[in-house]
Design an enzyme around this catalytic site. Structure first.
Site, PDB file in Angstrom:
ATOM      1  N   ASN A 173      -1.143   5.698  -5.669  1.00 10.77           N
ATOM      2  CA  ASN A 173      -0.856   6.964  -4.991  1.00 10.77           C
ATOM      3  C   ASN A 173       0.403   6.867  -4.144  1.00 10.77           C
ATOM      4  O   ASN A 173       0.812   5.779  -3.735  1.00 10.77           O
ATOM      5  CB  ASN A 173      -2.037   7.361  -4.103  1.00 10.77           C
ATOM      6  CG  ASN A 173      -3.317   7.491  -4.896  1.00 10.77           C
ATOM      7  OD1 ASN A 173      -3.302   7.823  -6.076  1.00 10.77           O
ATOM      8  ND2 ASN A 173      -4.434   7.221  -4.243  1.00 10.77           N
ATOM      9  N   ASP A 202       0.561   9.187  -1.463  1.00 12.68           N
ATOM     10  CA  ASP A 202       0.232  10.032  -0.312  1.00 12.68           C
ATOM     11  C   ASP A 202       0.415   9.304   1.009  1.00 12.68           C
ATOM     12  O   ASP A 202       0.350   9.911   2.082  1.00 12.68           O
ATOM     13  CB  ASP A 202      -1.183  10.596  -0.427  1.00 12.68           C
ATOM     14  CG  ASP A 202      -2.251   9.535  -0.668  1.00 12.68           C
ATOM     15  OD1 ASP A 202      -2.152   8.443  -0.070  1.00 12.68           O
ATOM     16  OD2 ASP A 202      -3.178   9.804  -1.451  1.00 12.68           O
ATOM     17  N   PRO A 241      -7.481  16.372  -4.423  1.00 10.73           N
ATOM     18  CA  PRO A 241      -8.399  16.196  -5.559  1.00 10.73           C
ATOM     19  C   PRO A 241      -7.985  15.050  -6.462  1.00 10.73           C
ATOM     20  O   PRO A 241      -6.799  14.738  -6.586  1.00 10.73           O
ATOM     21  CB  PRO A 241      -8.302  17.538  -6.299  1.00 10.73           C
ATOM     22  CG  PRO A 241      -7.762  18.494  -5.299  1.00 10.73           C
ATOM     23  CD  PRO A 241      -6.866  17.696  -4.415  1.00 10.73           C
ATOM     24  N   ASP A 242      -8.956  14.442  -7.121  1.00  7.66           N
ATOM     25  CA  ASP A 242      -8.636  13.380  -8.061  1.00  7.66           C
ATOM     26  C   ASP A 242      -8.142  13.976  -9.373  1.00  7.66           C
ATOM     27  O   ASP A 242      -8.115  15.179  -9.562  1.00  7.66           O
ATOM     28  CB  ASP A 242      -9.812  12.429  -8.275  1.00  7.66           C
ATOM     29  CG  ASP A 242     -11.008  13.104  -8.933  1.00  7.66           C
ATOM     30  OD1 ASP A 242     -10.863  14.237  -9.423  1.00  7.66           O
ATOM     31  OD2 ASP A 242     -12.079  12.487  -8.956  1.00  7.66           O
ATOM     32  N   PHE A 243      -7.728  13.096 -10.280  1.00 15.61           N
ATOM     33  CA  PHE A 243      -7.087  13.565 -11.497  1.00 15.61           C
ATOM     34  C   PHE A 243      -8.016  14.358 -12.416  1.00 15.61           C
ATOM     35  O   PHE A 243      -7.596  15.326 -13.022  1.00 15.61           O
ATOM     36  CB  PHE A 243      -6.549  12.366 -12.295  1.00 15.61           C
ATOM     37  CG  PHE A 243      -5.467  11.607 -11.579  1.00 15.61           C
ATOM     38  CD1 PHE A 243      -4.715  12.192 -10.589  1.00 15.61           C
ATOM     39  CD2 PHE A 243      -5.207  10.289 -11.926  1.00 15.61           C
ATOM     40  CE1 PHE A 243      -3.709  11.488  -9.940  1.00 15.61           C
ATOM     41  CE2 PHE A 243      -4.206   9.567 -11.287  1.00 15.61           C
ATOM     42  CZ  PHE A 243      -3.460  10.173 -10.297  1.00 15.61           C
ATOM     43  N   ARG A 244      -9.276  13.953 -12.544  1.00 15.05           N
ATOM     44  CA  ARG A 244     -10.125  14.474 -13.606  1.00 15.05           C
ATOM     45  C   ARG A 244     -11.135  15.525 -13.159  1.00 15.05           C
ATOM     46  O   ARG A 244     -12.042  15.852 -13.905  1.00 15.05           O
ATOM     47  CB  ARG A 244     -10.849  13.315 -14.296  1.00 15.05           C
ATOM     48  CG  ARG A 244      -9.876  12.363 -14.980  1.00 15.05           C
ATOM     49  CD  ARG A 244     -10.570  11.327 -15.821  1.00 15.05           C
ATOM     50  NE  ARG A 244      -9.595  10.489 -16.495  1.00 15.05           N
ATOM     51  CZ  ARG A 244      -9.008  10.797 -17.648  1.00 15.05           C
ATOM     52  NH1 ARG A 244      -9.306  11.926 -18.239  1.00 15.05           N
ATOM     53  NH2 ARG A 244      -8.136   9.975 -18.192  1.00 15.05           N
ATOM     54  N   HIS A 247       4.217   3.205  -6.927  1.00 10.78           N
ATOM     55  CA  HIS A 247       5.108   4.295  -7.305  1.00 10.78           C
ATOM     56  C   HIS A 247       5.959   4.761  -6.135  1.00 10.78           C
ATOM     57  O   HIS A 247       6.431   5.899  -6.116  1.00 10.78           O
ATOM     58  CB  HIS A 247       4.287   5.458  -7.870  1.00 10.78           C
ATOM     59  CG  HIS A 247       3.476   5.068  -9.054  1.00 10.78           C
ATOM     60  ND1 HIS A 247       2.190   5.515  -9.275  1.00 10.78           N
ATOM     61  CD2 HIS A 247       3.750   4.215 -10.085  1.00 10.78           C
ATOM     62  CE1 HIS A 247       1.713   4.979 -10.379  1.00 10.78           C
ATOM     63  NE2 HIS A 247       2.646   4.182 -10.888  1.00 10.78           N
TER      64      HIS A 247
END
Length: 339
Positions: free
Chosen positions: A175, A177, A100-103, A194
Site C-alpha cells: 500500500n 496510504d 476498501p480492499d481490492f475485492r 510501491h
C-alpha cells in the site's frame, strides 16, 4: 508491449474498490507491481519448496513441529522466542480506516475514474501521461494524501507494537496510504514496495524536491510543482507505470527472508509478484500466520496458521492471547488523537 496493454492484462486479479479514492491508488500499486516485476534485480524464481542457494536452507521435515497453532505462536511471542518477525501487508489492513480492499463487491476502479476524463483508467498513474497532463492526479492527490483524512487501524498499530518490542524484522507493504509510518513504524523497519508520499522528485531529471512544498502546492494550490532545475513536473515518490520499484526492496528482501523466524501475512490476496512470493521464500521450518478473509497463496502446510476474518479482529485476538492487548489499545488511542 506498452504499459497500457500490460496493465489491462492484469485486470483478472484487480480488486474492486468502493468510492473512497485512496483505494484507487492502492489498486494501481498492485497493477503497477505486475507491470514492473521483470525489472527487479531480485530473482523471483526462488521457491519455498526448491531453494536454489544456501540463503534458503531448509530443515528436514521430520524436525518440524507436529502442528503450529495460534496458541503456540502466541506462547512463543509471550516467551520472546521470536526475534525477527517478518510482516507482509496488503490493502485489507486499511479497511477499517475507510479504505476498501481490492475485492469488495461494488463499483470498481474504472467506474470511479470516469470523472477524470482519462483516455484509459491507468493513465492517472502513468508517468508519461502525468508529464503531459498532471492535473487528474493532482486533483486525486488532494483527496488521498496520506495522514490527512485517514488514521491508522488497529493492525497498523500492531506493526508499531512489534517494532517497539524490538522483534520486527521488517514490514513489506504493497500500500501507499502511509499508515504504517503514521502508526509509528520506524522508517528503517518499513519497505513501501510501491513508494510513498514523504518525498518527491522531478519526473524528468529526478532531482529531489521539497516534500512539504510538493504537498502544499498540490493540496492548497491544486497544481503540479515544477522542478527548480529543469522545469519538469514534480510528483511524490510513489511508483507510477513507467517507473521501477524502489531498490530498497531488492536490497533488503534477501536478508529478511533468510533471517526471519515468523512470517505474518495480513489483508493480502497474494496474487501480485514479487511481494506475493515473500512467504514462500522463507525457510520451510518458519511458522507462517495468515490473517485474512480468504485462504490464499500456499498456506495450509503443517507450520501454517490461518485466522479467518477481518485483520483488526485477528490482531486483537492474537494480542489478547499474548497479553499485549492493553499496549495495542494505547498505541491505537495515541494515533487517533494525533493531528
Amino acid at each position: 508491449m506498452n504499459f497500457r496493454t500490460l496493465a489491462t492484462s492484469s485486470t483478472s486479479f484487480l480488486c474492486t474498490c468502493a468510492s473512497n479514492n485512496v483505494a484507487f491508488i492502492n489498486t494501481c500499486s498492485s497493477l503497477r507491481s505486475s507491470c514492473l516485476q521483470n525489472r527487479l534485480r531480485f530473482n523471483c524464481k526462488h521457491s519455498r519448496s526448491t531453494p536454489t542457494t544456501q540463503l534458503y536452507q531448509t530443515r528436514d521435515a521430520n524436525s518440524l513441529p507436529e502442528k503450529t497453532t495460534i496458541e503456540t505462536i502466541a506462547e512463543s511471542l509471550r516467551s520472546n522466542a521470536f526475534k525477527k518477525v517478518l510482516v507482509v501487508s496488503g490493502a485489507g489492513v486499511s479497511v477499517s480506516a475507510g479504505i476498501p480492499d481490492f475485492r469488495s463487491p461494488g463499483s470498481g476502479l474504472y467506474d470511479n475514474l470516469h470523472k477524470y476524463d482519462l483516455p484509459y483508467p491507468e493513465a492517472i498513474f502513468d508517468v508519461d501521461f502525468y508529464n503531459q497532463n498532471p492535473q487528474p492526479f493532482v486533483t486525486l492527490a488532494k483527496e488521498i494524501w496520506p495522514g490527512v483524512n485517514y488514521r491508522p487501524t488497529l493492525t497498523h498499530c500492531f506493526f508499531s507494537l512489534l517494532d517497539k518490542k524490538g522483534i520486527l524484522r521488517r514490514v513489506y507493504t504493497q500500500n501507499i496510504d502511509g499508515l504504517e509510518a503514521v502508526a509509528g513504524v520506524t522508517e528503517e523497519k518499513l519497505v513501501e514496495c510501491h513508494g510513498h508520499f514523504r518525498s518527491s522528485a522531478c519526473i524528468k531529471c529526478r532531482t529531489p524536491f521539497d516534500a512539504e512544498v510538493c504537498q502544499s502546492t498540490m493540496i492548497e494550490q491544486g497544481e503540479a510543482p515544477k522542478c527548480n532545475s529543469c522545469g519538469g513536473s514534480v510528483k511524490p515518490d510513489i511508483v507510477f507505470f513507467g517507473e521501477v520499484m524502489p531498490s530498497r526492496f531488492s536490497d533488503l528482501v534477501h536478508y529478511d527472508v533468510a533471517s526471519s523466524d515468523l512470517v505474518i501475512v495480513l489483508g493480502s490476496s497474494l496474487m501480485v509478484a514479487p511481494v506475493c512470493n515473500i512467504p514462500d521464500w522463507v525457510k520451510s521450518n518458519v511458522p507462517r500466520l495468515l490473517m485474512n478473509r480468504d485462504l490464499v497463496g500456499t498456506f495450509g502446510k503443517v507450520n501454517d496458521v490461518f485466522m479467518e476474518g477481518d485483520c483488526d479482529d485477528s490482531v486483537r485476538e492474537l494480542c489478547r492471547l499474548v497479553g499485549w492487548e492493553d499496549e495495542l489499545d494505547a498505541i491505537y488511542a495515541s494515533t487517533q488523537s494525533q493531528t
